[in-house]
Structures are given as structure tokens and as C-alpha cells.
Design an enzyme around this catalytic site. Structure first.
Site, PDB file in Angstrom:
ATOM      1  N   HIS A 102       0.797  -1.225   0.000  1.00 26.11           N
ATOM      2  CA  HIS A 102       0.000   0.000   0.000  1.00 26.11           C
ATOM      3  C   HIS A 102       0.829   1.276   0.000  1.00 26.11           C
ATOM      4  CE1 HIS A 102      -4.526   0.820   0.912  1.00 26.11           C
ATOM      5  NE2 HIS A 102      -4.086   1.522  -0.100  1.00 26.11           N
ATOM      6  N   ASP A 129      -9.771  -0.739   3.717  1.00 26.17           N
ATOM      7  CA  ASP A 129      -8.566  -1.246   4.364  1.00 26.17           C
ATOM      8  C   ASP A 129      -8.863  -1.600   5.815  1.00 26.17           C
ATOM      9  OD1 ASP A 129      -5.880  -1.648   5.222  1.00 26.17           O
ATOM     10  OD2 ASP A 129      -5.156  -0.041   3.933  1.00 26.17           O
ATOM     11  N   HIS A 131      -6.579  -1.175   7.963  1.00 28.85           N
ATOM     12  CA  HIS A 131      -5.725  -0.220   8.659  1.00 28.85           C
ATOM     13  C   HIS A 131      -5.958   1.174   8.088  1.00 28.85           C
ATOM     14  CE1 HIS A 131      -3.783  -4.188   8.484  1.00 28.85           C
ATOM     15  NE2 HIS A 131      -3.407  -3.948   9.730  1.00 28.85           N
ATOM     16  N   ASP A 133      -3.480   3.477   7.818  1.00 30.17           N
ATOM     17  CA  ASP A 133      -2.275   3.885   7.082  1.00 30.17           C
ATOM     18  C   ASP A 133      -2.014   5.377   7.224  1.00 30.17           C
ATOM     19  OD1 ASP A 133      -2.025   1.259   6.297  1.00 30.17           O
ATOM     20  OD2 ASP A 133      -2.951   1.559   4.351  1.00 30.17           O
ATOM     21  N   HIS A 146       4.291   1.091   4.379  1.00 28.93           N
ATOM     22  CA  HIS A 146       2.923   0.949   3.863  1.00 28.93           C
ATOM     23  C   HIS A 146       1.894   1.458   4.869  1.00 28.93           C
ATOM     24  CE1 HIS A 146       2.211  -3.449   5.497  1.00 28.93           C
ATOM     25  NE2 HIS A 146       2.760  -2.654   6.401  1.00 28.93           N
ATOM     26  N   ASP A 233      -7.467  -2.534  -0.512  1.00 32.64           N
ATOM     27  CA  ASP A 233      -6.473  -3.402   0.108  1.00 32.64           C
ATOM     28  C   ASP A 233      -7.090  -4.779   0.320  1.00 32.64           C
ATOM     29  OD1 ASP A 233      -4.797  -4.691   2.157  1.00 32.64           O
ATOM     30  OD2 ASP A 233      -3.945  -2.710   2.540  1.00 32.64           O
ATOM     31  N   ASP A 235      -6.650  -6.726   2.660  1.00 32.97           N
ATOM     32  CA  ASP A 235      -7.051  -6.979   4.038  1.00 32.97           C
ATOM     33  C   ASP A 235      -8.318  -6.238   4.450  1.00 32.97           C
ATOM     34  OD1 ASP A 235      -6.295  -4.375   4.890  1.00 32.97           O
ATOM     35  OD2 ASP A 235      -4.336  -5.042   5.561  1.00 32.97           O
ATOM     36  N   GLU A 278      -1.669  -4.897  -1.858  1.00 34.84           N
ATOM     37  CA  GLU A 278      -1.294  -5.823  -0.780  1.00 34.84           C
ATOM     38  C   GLU A 278      -1.562  -7.289  -1.093  1.00 34.84           C
ATOM     39  OE1 GLU A 278       0.484  -5.274   1.880  1.00 34.84           O
ATOM     40  OE2 GLU A 278       0.437  -3.094   2.124  1.00 34.84           O
TER      41      GLU A 278
END
Length: 312
Positions: A102, A129, A131, A133, A146, A233, A235, A278
Site C-alpha cells: 500500500h 482497508d 488499517h 495507514d 505501507h 487493500d 485486508d 497488498e
């Protein structure tokens, strides 16, 4: 199908050094092998593959924080992808950036923002995502870059090395919506709240549903005559259905929640560029690349009624 035909450009971004676990370098070719181009063509779109972007070597740049990993490479990829995205964003094509971890979004989104500014239009970002980030180069404890691109894109300080100058066209924090987040560090939380970034974590999704949360964001993009970049992403998805990512967090979006997001984005007609990030094929055991390709198909007009029977 009532699908607006798009001229799609695929751009490989084999960025591997922003993550803590290696393998994302194989992501672009995994998407190609999983039939991304063929899927989009079958929906009636034209597809051109520009191959993989090549890393720019910025020379010796000392990291401002000793914990940062692969700082020069981060700079090099950001500059290369920024130039490519700024060019594509100024032409009537729809770019799909195939990652890569990412950290690549520091280049792709900043380039799209530059192109949007040249058109006199604001860029909005939907960040799908687990996260946020949103670490700065000072706040990150892991040093994995990332975890920093969205802070850079929103104009936080300390990132001047990335493009060799202050970011000229930052994305307004109020124009960012993070959806699906379920792992946020304390420093990130404070900055997100202070700057007014939109965050729909998994509890909000559980309580309200993705449709209820996504609709007002899309309405704001439309009202502002904005361009919309989506950064997806792996995830974002629950690891039970998408394990091929080095940063799995339980409790992610389900198969249908993810497809509903993509279907709503298609119906809006607002999306103008896309990151797929990712994907780590080294960790795959469930056909994650095919699932991501299928989600992209929904973004470009595949309806539930038209879906072939497939097992992931």
C-alpha cells in the site's frame, strides 16, 4: 447489461519494500494471470496493459527516523508512480494500478490528485482497508512504510523527500473515507479525529451496513463534482475468504459486503481510478487474486444476475 464502456489502462506497481513481509512484488502478475484483463474485456471495456512501472533511483537520502525501512525505495516508487498517475489522470482513461504493497498509493493517489487539480476538480479517496495507514514518518514504530501513505496524501508534514518538495496538491482530509478499518494505533487515531477524516470501522458497518455508510460519501463526491479514487487493500476483506495478505486482521468485510461496495461504486459512475494493493500470492491458498478480480468486475458493471458459478 447497461454498462458504460471504459478505456481501461492496467499499470503494474511491483512495490515490495513498504511491507514487513515479502511477496507483494508478485501481485501485478498474479492479477494478470487471474484474468483481470479478460474479465474487463468480457464486460465490454477496452483494456491496455502498460506493463510494470520501473523504480526511479533518487540517490542517497537519509531517513529522518532511524526505524524507517527501505526509505530510498519508498521515495523512488513514489516519484515513478506519481509521474505515471499524473500523466494517465490527464487523459480520458481509467487507470487500475496493480500492487504491490500500500505504500504505492503515495505515488498513485498524489499523481491523480495533481491531474484532478489541473482539471479544477477535487479528488476524493475511498480507502478500503483494515488499517488507516495514517502514520507520519515520526509516529511509526514499525518503520513499515505501507502504514504512512494516507498521512502523506493528506498533506501532513515531514514527507518532502518523497517528491523532492512539499506536496503541491494534497487530498483534503474531509474528502477521505476509510472503510473497514479494525486496526488503528493511538497516534493515528488522534490525527484522524483532529483532521476530520471519515472513518467507518467494522462496528459501524455491523450496525449500519455498508450501503447506509457509503451513500452519503458518494453524495458528497457528486455534489462537489469530484473525481473518486478507490484504494482497495486485500485486508479489507475477512482473511477467511482472502488470506493472501501479510497483514491479516480478523473480522473483515464479507464476500457480499465487498461486492455491494463495488456494485454501488459502479452505479454511482463516480470512480475514475483504482488501486488493487497488498496481494501477496506467496501466502495464497484460497484464490485471493481471483476474488479481487471478481470484485473489480463488479466495479465495472457485472451484476449479481450475470455472475458465473465459481468457487474461491
Amino acid at each position: 447489461m447497461n454498462v458504460v464502456r471504459r478505456e481501461i489502462v492496467l499499470v503494474g506497481a511491483p512495490v515490495n519494500d513498504g511491507a514487513g513481509q515479502k511477496g507483494c512484488v508478485m501481485g501485478p502478475d498474479a492479477y494478470r494471470t487471474a484474468g483481470l484483463g479478460e474479465t474487463l474485456k468480457a464486460l465490454g471495456h477496452s483494456v491496455t496493459d502498460h506493463g510494470n512501472v520501473r523504480l526511479v533511483h533518487p540517490g542517497n537520502v537519509a531517513p529522518p527516523n532511524p526505524v524507517l525501512r527501505n526509505y530510498e525505495t519508498y521515495i523512488g516508487w513514489t516519484r515513478a508512480l506519481h509521474a505515471k498517475a499524473a500523466d494517465l489522470g490527464s487523459s480520458p482513461v481509467f487507470p487500475i494500478y496493480l500492487g504491490g504493497d500500500h505504500s504505492m498509493a503515495a505515488g498513485t493517489v498524489s499523481g491523480q490528485a495533481r491531474a484532478a487539480a489541473a482539471q479544477g476538480r477535487p479528488l476524493f479517496v475511498l480507502w478500503l482497508d483494515a488499517h488507516s495507514d495514517f502514520h507520519t514518518l515520526d509516529s511509526t514504530a514499525s518503520g513499515n512504510l505501507h502504514g504512512t501513505p494516507l498521512a502523506f496524501l493528506c498533506g501532513l508534514s515531514g514527507f518532502d523527500d518523497l517528491l523532492g518538495a512539499p506536496l503541491e496538491h494534497p487530498v483534503s482530509p474531509e474528502n477521505v473515507e476509510i472503510m473497514g478499518v479494525r486496526s488503528v494505533d493511538d497516534a493515528e487515531r488522534e490525527m484522524l479525529i483532529g483532521l476530520g477524516v471519515g472513518v467507518s470501522d467494522m462496528r459501524r458497518i455491523d450496525e449500519s451496513g455498508v450501503g447506509t455508510l457509503l451513500t452519503p460519501f458518494l453524495d458528497r463526491v457528486r455534489e462537489a463534482n469530484g473525481l473518486l479514487h478507490v484504494s482497495l487493500d486485500v485486508d479489507f476483506l475477512d482473511p477467511e475468504i482472502a488470506p493472501a495478505v501479510g497483514t491479516t486482521v480478523p473480522g473483515g468485510a464479507t464476500f457480499r459486503e465487498a461486492h455491494l461496495v463495488m456494485e454501488m461504486l459502479h452505479d454511482s459512475g463516480l470512480v475514475t481510478s483504482l488501486d488493487l494493493v497488498e496481494l501477496n500470492p506467496f501466502l495464497d491458498e484460497r484464490g485471493t487474486a481471483r476474488l479481487m478480480v471478481d470484485l473489480t468486475g463488479s466495479l465495472f458493471g457485472r451484476r449479481v444476475f450475470d455472475r458465473p458459478t465459481r468457487s474461491f
